[in-house]
Scaffold this active site. Sequence first.
Site, PDB file in Angstrom:
ATOM      1  N   LEU A 101       0.718  -1.050   0.103  1.00 54.23           N
ATOM      2  CA  LEU A 101       0.064  -0.118   0.037  1.00 54.23           C
ATOM      3  C   LEU A 101       0.880   1.212   0.053  1.00 54.23           C
ATOM      4  O   LEU A 101       1.571   1.535   0.937  1.00 54.23           O
ATOM      5  CB  LEU A 101      -0.901   0.051   1.128  1.00 54.23           C
ATOM      6  CG  LEU A 101      -1.876  -1.105   1.717  1.00 54.23           C
ATOM      7  CD1 LEU A 101      -2.905  -0.982   2.598  1.00 54.23           C
ATOM      8  CD2 LEU A 101      -2.515  -1.778   0.092  1.00 54.23           C
ATOM      9  N   ALA A 102       0.699   2.040  -1.004  1.00 56.99           N
ATOM     10  CA  ALA A 102       1.512   3.199  -1.172  1.00 56.99           C
ATOM     11  C   ALA A 102       0.725   4.441  -1.710  1.00 56.99           C
ATOM     12  O   ALA A 102       1.171   5.182  -2.612  1.00 56.99           O
ATOM     13  CB  ALA A 102       2.639   3.100  -1.999  1.00 56.99           C
ATOM     14  N   ARG A 153      34.355   8.789  -8.931  1.00 59.14           N
ATOM     15  CA  ARG A 153      33.034   8.940  -9.192  1.00 59.14           C
ATOM     16  C   ARG A 153      32.382   8.038 -10.413  1.00 59.14           C
ATOM     17  O   ARG A 153      33.292   6.980 -10.805  1.00 59.14           O
ATOM     18  CB  ARG A 153      32.950  10.460 -10.138  1.00 59.14           C
ATOM     19  CG  ARG A 153      33.007  11.457  -9.194  1.00 59.14           C
ATOM     20  CD  ARG A 153      33.430  12.925  -9.924  1.00 59.14           C
ATOM     21  NE  ARG A 153      32.152  13.039 -10.808  1.00 59.14           N
ATOM     22  CZ  ARG A 153      32.575  13.895 -12.038  1.00 59.14           C
ATOM     23  NH1 ARG A 153      33.633  14.625 -11.948  1.00 59.14           N
ATOM     24  NH2 ARG A 153      31.360  13.997 -12.749  1.00 59.14           N
ATOM     25  N   LYS A 207       5.805  10.238  -0.535  1.00 63.51           N
ATOM     26  CA  LYS A 207       6.472   9.702   0.573  1.00 63.51           C
ATOM     27  C   LYS A 207       7.464   8.560   0.536  1.00 63.51           C
ATOM     28  O   LYS A 207       8.401   8.458   0.686  1.00 63.51           O
ATOM     29  CB  LYS A 207       5.571   9.409   1.748  1.00 63.51           C
ATOM     30  CG  LYS A 207       6.241   8.854   2.976  1.00 63.51           C
ATOM     31  CD  LYS A 207       5.532   8.932   4.396  1.00 63.51           C
ATOM     32  CE  LYS A 207       4.396   7.833   4.408  1.00 63.51           C
ATOM     33  NZ  LYS A 207       3.674   7.714   5.770  1.00 63.51           N
ATOM     34  N   ARG A 236       3.080  14.675   6.146  1.00 67.05           N
ATOM     35  CA  ARG A 236       3.921  15.312   7.136  1.00 67.05           C
ATOM     36  C   ARG A 236       5.614  15.276   6.476  1.00 67.05           C
ATOM     37  O   ARG A 236       6.307  15.636   7.451  1.00 67.05           O
ATOM     38  CB  ARG A 236       3.917  14.094   8.619  1.00 67.05           C
ATOM     39  CG  ARG A 236       3.013  14.546   9.205  1.00 67.05           C
ATOM     40  CD  ARG A 236       2.652  13.680  10.473  1.00 67.05           C
ATOM     41  NE  ARG A 236       1.932  12.554  10.016  1.00 67.05           N
ATOM     42  CZ  ARG A 236       1.675  11.257  10.672  1.00 67.05           C
ATOM     43  NH1 ARG A 236       2.201  11.431  11.934  1.00 67.05           N
ATOM     44  NH2 ARG A 236       1.316  10.448  10.305  1.00 67.05           N
ATOM     45  N   ASN A 272      52.711   6.486 -13.680  1.00 61.67           N
ATOM     46  CA  ASN A 272      52.745   7.208 -12.506  1.00 61.67           C
ATOM     47  C   ASN A 272      52.427   8.793 -12.898  1.00 61.67           C
ATOM     48  O   ASN A 272      53.041   9.266 -13.728  1.00 61.67           O
ATOM     49  CB  ASN A 272      54.341   7.195 -12.082  1.00 61.67           C
ATOM     50  CG  ASN A 272      54.436   7.944 -10.463  1.00 61.67           C
ATOM     51  OD1 ASN A 272      53.804   9.042 -10.418  1.00 61.67           O
ATOM     52  ND2 ASN A 272      55.154   7.348  -9.669  1.00 61.67           N
ATOM     53  N   ASP A 277       5.553   2.402   3.298  1.00 59.77           N
ATOM     54  CA  ASP A 277       6.420   3.345   4.227  1.00 59.77           C
ATOM     55  C   ASP A 277       6.984   2.628   5.376  1.00 59.77           C
ATOM     56  O   ASP A 277       7.290   3.276   6.542  1.00 59.77           O
ATOM     57  CB  ASP A 277       5.349   4.589   4.761  1.00 59.77           C
ATOM     58  CG  ASP A 277       4.319   4.015   5.723  1.00 59.77           C
ATOM     59  OD1 ASP A 277       4.173   2.999   5.914  1.00 59.77           O
ATOM     60  OD2 ASP A 277       3.601   4.922   6.047  1.00 59.77           O
ATOM     61  N   GLU A 308      -8.276  -0.042  16.507  1.00 60.82           N
ATOM     62  CA  GLU A 308      -7.767   1.342  16.172  1.00 60.82           C
ATOM     63  C   GLU A 308      -7.534   2.315  17.397  1.00 60.82           C
ATOM     64  O   GLU A 308      -8.678   2.233  18.258  1.00 60.82           O
ATOM     65  CB  GLU A 308      -8.339   2.013  15.006  1.00 60.82           C
ATOM     66  CG  GLU A 308      -7.982   1.323  13.453  1.00 60.82           C
ATOM     67  CD  GLU A 308      -6.520   0.943  13.310  1.00 60.82           C
ATOM     68  OE1 GLU A 308      -5.728   2.010  13.485  1.00 60.82           O
ATOM     69  OE2 GLU A 308      -6.148   0.056  13.426  1.00 60.82           O
ATOM     70  N   ARG A 358      56.321  23.303 -22.367  1.00 58.75           N
ATOM     71  CA  ARG A 358      56.349  24.745 -21.589  1.00 58.75           C
ATOM     72  C   ARG A 358      57.325  25.298 -22.302  1.00 58.75           C
ATOM     73  O   ARG A 358      58.232  25.071 -22.913  1.00 58.75           O
ATOM     74  CB  ARG A 358      56.727  24.169 -20.150  1.00 58.75           C
ATOM     75  CG  ARG A 358      57.819  23.352 -20.001  1.00 58.75           C
ATOM     76  CD  ARG A 358      58.198  23.448 -18.448  1.00 58.75           C
ATOM     77  NE  ARG A 358      58.595  22.278 -17.730  1.00 58.75           N
ATOM     78  CZ  ARG A 358      59.879  21.642 -17.678  1.00 58.75           C
ATOM     79  NH1 ARG A 358      60.856  22.588 -18.125  1.00 58.75           N
ATOM     80  NH2 ARG A 358      60.283  20.803 -16.918  1.00 58.75           N
TER      81      ARG A 358
HETATM   82  C1  UD1 Z   1      -2.239   1.320  10.261  1.00 57.98           C
HETATM   83  C2  UD1 Z   1      -3.223   0.244  10.819  1.00 57.98           C
HETATM   84  C3  UD1 Z   1      -3.029   0.215  12.227  1.00 57.98           C
HETATM   85  C4  UD1 Z   1      -1.506   0.064  12.330  1.00 57.98           C
HETATM   86  C5  UD1 Z   1      -0.719   1.130  11.653  1.00 57.98           C
HETATM   87  C6  UD1 Z   1       1.050   0.768  11.748  1.00 57.98           C
HETATM   88  C7  UD1 Z   1      -5.321   0.032   9.758  1.00 57.98           C
HETATM   89  C8  UD1 Z   1      -6.711   0.366   9.734  1.00 57.98           C
HETATM   90  N1  UD1 Z   1      -4.742   0.467  10.465  1.00 57.98           N
HETATM   91  O1  UD1 Z   1      -2.875   2.631  10.741  1.00 57.98           O
HETATM   92  O2  UD1 Z   1      -3.696  -0.723  13.096  1.00 57.98           O
HETATM   93  O3  UD1 Z   1      -1.003  -0.037  13.949  1.00 57.98           O
HETATM   94  O4  UD1 Z   1      -1.026   1.033  10.625  1.00 57.98           O
HETATM   95  O5  UD1 Z   1       1.710   1.910  11.039  1.00 57.98           O
HETATM   96  O6  UD1 Z   1      -4.858  -0.611   8.732  1.00 57.98           O
HETATM   97  N2  UD1 Z   1      -3.064   3.623   2.511  1.00 57.98           N
HETATM   98  C9  UD1 Z   1      -3.471   3.524   1.372  1.00 57.98           C
HETATM   99  N3  UD1 Z   1      -4.753   3.721   0.953  1.00 57.98           N
HETATM  100  C10 UD1 Z   1      -5.645   4.374   2.131  1.00 57.98           C
HETATM  101  C11 UD1 Z   1      -5.303   4.432   3.236  1.00 57.98           C
HETATM  102  C12 UD1 Z   1      -3.902   3.900   3.370  1.00 57.98           C
HETATM  103  O7  UD1 Z   1      -2.590   3.243   0.212  1.00 57.98           O
HETATM  104  O8  UD1 Z   1      -6.836   4.518   1.725  1.00 57.98           O
HETATM  105  C13 UD1 Z   1      -1.661   3.491   2.628  1.00 57.98           C
HETATM  106  C14 UD1 Z   1      -0.860   4.488   3.363  1.00 57.98           C
HETATM  107  O9  UD1 Z   1      -0.195   5.326   2.467  1.00 57.98           O
HETATM  108  C15 UD1 Z   1       0.083   3.705   4.373  1.00 57.98           C
HETATM  109  C16 UD1 Z   1      -0.523   2.512   4.803  1.00 57.98           C
HETATM  110  O10 UD1 Z   1      -1.693   2.298   3.793  1.00 57.98           O
HETATM  111  O11 UD1 Z   1       1.193   3.159   3.570  1.00 57.98           O
HETATM  112  C17 UD1 Z   1      -1.032   2.844   6.278  1.00 57.98           C
HETATM  113  O12 UD1 Z   1      -2.105   3.698   6.263  1.00 57.98           O
HETATM  114  P1  UD1 Z   1      -2.151   4.775   7.247  1.00 57.98           P
HETATM  115  O13 UD1 Z   1      -3.073   5.880   7.055  1.00 57.98           O
HETATM  116  O14 UD1 Z   1      -0.677   5.078   7.637  1.00 57.98           O
HETATM  117  O15 UD1 Z   1      -2.584   3.866   8.512  1.00 57.98           O
HETATM  118  P2  UD1 Z   1      -2.302   4.021   9.911  1.00 57.98           P
HETATM  119  O16 UD1 Z   1      -3.649   5.145  10.550  1.00 57.98           O
HETATM  120  O17 UD1 Z   1      -1.054   4.323  10.389  1.00 57.98           O
HETATM  121 MG    MG Z   2       0.763   5.153   9.373  1.00 52.72          MG
END
Ligand code: UD1
Ligand code: MG
Length: 456
Positions: free
Chosen positions: A11-12, A319, A25, A18, A363, A108, A158, A426
């Site tokens: 998931l990204a 390099r 990110k 932040r 050299n 992440d 949560e 030179r």
């Molecule tokens: C999530 C977990 C939480 C856990 C925490 C650990 C859920 C509901 N909660 O919470 O239990 O303790 O991670 O860090 O899963 N993302 C998407 N699409 C969305 C939502 C999120 O791609 O619609 C991705 C974000 O980019 C991220 C990841 O999913 O990489 C987690 O989402 P985030 O919003 O950070 O979840 P947390 O609230 O941290």
């Molecule tokens: Mg998170």
Amino acid sequence: MSQRSCLSVILAAGEGTRMKSAMPKVLHAIAGLPMMAHVVKAAEAAGATGVVLVIGHGADEMRKAVQKFAPKAETFVQEKRLGTAHAVLAAREAISKGYDDILVMFGDTPLIDAQALAAARQKLAEGAAVAVIGFRPPSPAGYGRLIEKSGHLIAIREEKDCSDEEKKIGFCNAGMMAVTGKHALRLLDKVGTKNAKGEFYLTDIVEIAGAEGLDVVATEESFESALGINNRAELAEAEAIWQARRRREAMLSGVTLIAPETVYFSHDTEIGTDTIVEPNVWFGPGVKIASGAKIRAFSHIEGATIASNCDVGPFARLRPGADLRNKAKVGNFCEVKQATIEEGAKVNHLTYIGDARVGAAANIGAGTITCNYDGYSKFFTDIGEGAFVGSNSSLVAPVSIGKGGYIASGSVITESVPDDALAFGRARQKTIPGKGKELRERLASAAAARKKAAAE
Ligand code: UD1
Ligand code: MG
């Protein structure tokens, strides 16, 4: 377990506000490699046979990066960010291809290691329907809490939905989990939005699976490997953890690091046994070092190949395209770019060698410069085996110096020099007896006259 097929869904899609960055990110790097690529590597090392990235924010930039750093991965776009379960379902098409295991990961969380993922997959192989990766952070605030009953995971709550009692639980959801492929879509499709944030929570599949009578378990991993990155301070923290791991690995594999905490590796640095690395050395991407080399203090090295028993630095800059063959030496304040320094050749002081070949045992004197660039194009300098280039020489490329050629100090060499020739480029020195004294007297009397005139 290795016979089980596995799809990793990373998931990204998040914005990563932040980070305060124009770049998504998960493209911020650790050891020179985007976070998401670390995650893909971990998934592959844990046996993922398919890898999918769910992208959203900065989709074009993400696609380009995936193409470059994880070309085997497929991307799916989550148009609206409606929660982690919704994000996984963006990859429905891939999931429905029928994998044994689905490994849900976060882009992440770059330090996750293959063992942690493999341990979760192992639970599936033993019969669990879902295996959640848990950890115990120093402070559980903000994380989902793992609610267990007699060795089974019954729910993930949560923070915002926790009772005061549940908030006291220290065992938290790292976010990643393994789900059996045959149940994954059915469980995900049952997820609703009845929670404080009104999102589709991936974590809800724990209770849903339990209600179906399926077995759900949690594994426990270290805080470090489950560290999620939300801002640049955490990015630096993850970099520090990564570097500490890599330094240790290097030392245990036979490399001496005199002050390990000052040596920075790239994600792809290769370094052979009995190499000694002095303090404050930076390895950029693409460095390969064979055994027995000495990398002295304050050297900056990227895209370079260093053969056995070479001696580099202190204060050397290698390099991309620097290719040092056995026993070559590149000393202090020397820069080498796109050049081969053949066996035993020495480039010891204050020199720039770019777009060149320095033949074996040649050299190169202090202050030699290959003038490789006319502002528009780059040109090649070829220096033959055993040649001697006197100090402070400019070699204006394209130019070649034959085997055993000898260049007088201070030369500007614009024409190629045959084998074994001596070249002066030179002006000839002129020495006039007594003329120094005469000049000094003339200058002194002129100065005295000026002083007298100013006083009147
Ligand atoms: C999530 C977990 C939480 C856990 C925490 C650990 C859920 C509901 N909660 O919470 O239990 O303790 O991670 O860090 O899963 N993302 C998407 N699409 C969305 C939502 C999120 O791609 O619609 C991705 C974000 O980019 C991220 C990841 O999913 O990489 C987690 O989402 P985030 O919003 O950070 O979840 P947390 O609230 O941290
Ligand atoms: Mg998170």
